[in-house]
Design a protein around this motif. Structure first.
Motif, PDB file in Angstrom:
ATOM      1  N   ARG A  20      -0.800  11.481   2.113  1.00  0.00           N
ATOM      2  CA  ARG A  20      -0.704  12.925   1.888  1.00  0.00           C
ATOM      3  C   ARG A  20       0.757  13.206   1.602  1.00  0.00           C
ATOM      4  N   GLN A  21       0.975  13.947   0.531  1.00  0.00           N
ATOM      5  CA  GLN A  21       2.361  14.233   0.179  1.00  0.00           C
ATOM      6  C   GLN A  21       2.534  15.701  -0.223  1.00  0.00           C
TER       7      GLN A  21
ATOM      8  N   HIS B 263       2.957  21.514  -4.545  1.00  0.00           N
ATOM      9  CA  HIS B 263       1.551  21.167  -4.316  1.00  0.00           C
ATOM     10  C   HIS B 263       1.464  20.041  -3.304  1.00  0.00           C
ATOM     11  N   GLU B 264       0.318  19.982  -2.649  1.00  0.00           N
ATOM     12  CA  GLU B 264       0.027  18.845  -1.774  1.00  0.00           C
ATOM     13  C   GLU B 264      -0.878  17.902  -2.553  1.00  0.00           C
ATOM     14  N   GLU B 265      -0.838  16.635  -2.198  1.00  0.00           N
ATOM     15  CA  GLU B 265      -1.721  15.672  -2.847  1.00  0.00           C
ATOM     16  C   GLU B 265      -2.281  14.736  -1.792  1.00  0.00           C
ATOM     17  N   ASP B 266      -3.584  14.599  -1.795  1.00  0.00           N
ATOM     18  CA  ASP B 266      -4.258  13.637  -0.931  1.00  0.00           C
ATOM     19  C   ASP B 266      -4.659  12.444  -1.784  1.00  0.00           C
ATOM     20  N   PHE B 267      -4.417  11.257  -1.267  1.00  0.00           N
ATOM     21  CA  PHE B 267      -4.631  10.033  -2.041  1.00  0.00           C
ATOM     22  C   PHE B 267      -5.414   9.043  -1.190  1.00  0.00           C
ATOM     23  N   GLU B 268      -6.430   8.433  -1.759  1.00  0.00           N
ATOM     24  CA  GLU B 268      -7.231   7.412  -1.081  1.00  0.00           C
ATOM     25  C   GLU B 268      -7.222   6.139  -1.905  1.00  0.00           C
ATOM     26  N   ILE B 269      -7.154   5.007  -1.224  1.00  0.00           N
ATOM     27  CA  ILE B 269      -7.262   3.703  -1.884  1.00  0.00           C
ATOM     28  C   ILE B 269      -8.392   2.932  -1.204  1.00  0.00           C
ATOM     29  N   TRP B 270      -9.344   2.486  -2.005  1.00  0.00           N
ATOM     30  CA  TRP B 270     -10.511   1.724  -1.537  1.00  0.00           C
ATOM     31  C   TRP B 270     -10.472   0.339  -2.155  1.00  0.00           C
ATOM     32  N   ASP B 271     -10.843  -0.693  -1.409  1.00  0.00           N
ATOM     33  CA  ASP B 271     -10.834  -2.043  -1.969  1.00  0.00           C
ATOM     34  C   ASP B 271     -12.188  -2.389  -2.587  1.00  0.00           C
ATOM     35  N   THR B 272     -12.330  -3.616  -3.080  1.00  0.00           N
ATOM     36  CA  THR B 272     -13.545  -4.040  -3.777  1.00  0.00           C
ATOM     37  C   THR B 272     -14.753  -4.160  -2.859  1.00  0.00           C
ATOM     38  N   LYS B 273     -14.533  -4.173  -1.556  1.00  0.00           N
ATOM     39  CA  LYS B 273     -15.642  -4.208  -0.597  1.00  0.00           C
ATOM     40  C   LYS B 273     -16.072  -2.804  -0.159  1.00  0.00           C
ATOM     41  N   GLY B 274     -15.431  -1.783  -0.722  1.00  0.00           N
ATOM     42  CA  GLY B 274     -15.765  -0.414  -0.372  1.00  0.00           C
ATOM     43  C   GLY B 274     -15.134   0.068   0.912  1.00  0.00           C
ATOM     44  N   ILE B 275     -14.050  -0.595   1.337  1.00  0.00           N
ATOM     45  CA  ILE B 275     -13.337  -0.229   2.553  1.00  0.00           C
ATOM     46  C   ILE B 275     -12.165   0.682   2.199  1.00  0.00           C
ATOM     47  N   LEU B 276     -12.030   1.786   2.921  1.00  0.00           N
ATOM     48  CA  LEU B 276     -10.864   2.654   2.764  1.00  0.00           C
ATOM     49  C   LEU B 276      -9.675   1.943   3.390  1.00  0.00           C
TER      50      LEU B 276
ATOM     51  N   LEU C 295       6.098  12.118   2.079  1.00  0.00           N
ATOM     52  CA  LEU C 295       4.887  11.301   1.983  1.00  0.00           C
ATOM     53  C   LEU C 295       4.543  10.744   3.353  1.00  0.00           C
ATOM     54  N   THR C 296       3.299  10.937   3.766  1.00  0.00           N
ATOM     55  CA  THR C 296       2.773  10.326   4.975  1.00  0.00           C
ATOM     56  C   THR C 296       1.727   9.304   4.550  1.00  0.00           C
ATOM     57  N   ALA C 297       1.847   8.089   5.047  1.00  0.00           N
ATOM     58  CA  ALA C 297       0.925   7.007   4.674  1.00  0.00           C
ATOM     59  C   ALA C 297       0.169   6.525   5.905  1.00  0.00           C
ATOM     60  N   HIS C 298      -1.139   6.372   5.747  1.00  0.00           N
ATOM     61  CA  HIS C 298      -1.991   5.810   6.797  1.00  0.00           C
ATOM     62  C   HIS C 298      -2.569   4.510   6.255  1.00  0.00           C
ATOM     63  N   LEU C 299      -2.162   3.392   6.806  1.00  0.00           N
ATOM     64  CA  LEU C 299      -2.673   2.092   6.385  1.00  0.00           C
ATOM     65  C   LEU C 299      -3.802   1.730   7.328  1.00  0.00           C
TER      66      LEU C 299
ATOM     67  N   LEU D 122       0.795  -1.227   0.000  1.00  0.00           N
ATOM     68  CA  LEU D 122       0.000   0.000   0.000  1.00  0.00           C
ATOM     69  C   LEU D 122       0.835   1.290   0.000  1.00  0.00           C
ATOM     70  N   PRO D 123       1.914   1.395   0.786  1.00  0.00           N
ATOM     71  CA  PRO D 123       2.702   2.636   0.695  1.00  0.00           C
ATOM     72  C   PRO D 123       3.267   2.877  -0.703  1.00  0.00           C
ATOM     73  N   LEU D 124       3.695   1.827  -1.373  1.00  0.00           N
ATOM     74  CA  LEU D 124       4.180   1.955  -2.751  1.00  0.00           C
ATOM     75  C   LEU D 124       3.065   2.459  -3.663  1.00  0.00           C
ATOM     76  N   LEU D 125       1.884   1.877  -3.531  1.00  0.00           N
ATOM     77  CA  LEU D 125       0.776   2.255  -4.401  1.00  0.00           C
ATOM     78  C   LEU D 125       0.320   3.692  -4.166  1.00  0.00           C
ATOM     79  N   LEU D 126       0.470   4.183  -2.936  1.00  0.00           N
ATOM     80  CA  LEU D 126       0.105   5.571  -2.645  1.00  0.00           C
ATOM     81  C   LEU D 126       0.943   6.565  -3.438  1.00  0.00           C
ATOM     82  N   ASP D 127       2.118   6.147  -3.883  1.00  0.00           N
ATOM     83  CA  ASP D 127       3.002   7.061  -4.601  1.00  0.00           C
ATOM     84  C   ASP D 127       3.266   6.622  -6.043  1.00  0.00           C
TER      85      ASP D 127
END
Length: 103
Positions: A97-98, A79-92, A52-56, A28-33
């Motif tokens: 944030r970078q 610039h700042e960038e906020d990134f969200e990753i959601w799975d197939t069950k709709g869970i964050l 980059l700050t990652a919240h798993l 997940l940290p890799l995918l966030l960036d």
């Protein structure tokens, strides 16, 4: 994509590993960036991460991951960038944030 910059810097897309393996918490940290930067929507094609700050939040369910990246402020090349990753069950499952800069 429409040939002119968007009014707001944000993109939404689906992501997974090319070889078809499922993402695990270690990935997940890799995918966030690893995705295109949100500033792509306003006509900027590259961005370099400075911090980059990652919240798993959870172990992702198998399958594609729904992603959203947004930037609210692009000032003096930073610039700042906020990134969200959601799975197939709709869970964050992850948030990032970078601080980044344009080349």
């Amino acid at each position: 994509m429409a040939g002119k910059p968007a009014e707001h810097a944000g993109i939404e897309f689906w992501m997974r590993f090319r070889d078809g393996r499922h993402a695990d918490p270690d990935a997940l940290p890799l995918l966030l960036d690893a995705a295109p930067p949100a500033v792509l929507a306003v006509g900027e094609f590259a961005s370099a991460t400075l911090e980059l700050t990652a919240h798993l939040r959870a172990r992702p369910a198998p399958g594609w991951l729904a992603c959203r990246a947004t930037t609210r402020h692009l000032i003096n090349g930073y610039h700042e960038e906020d990134f969200e990753i959601w799975d197939t069950k709709g869970i964050l499952v992850a948030q990032g944030r970078q601080l980044a800069m344009l080349p």
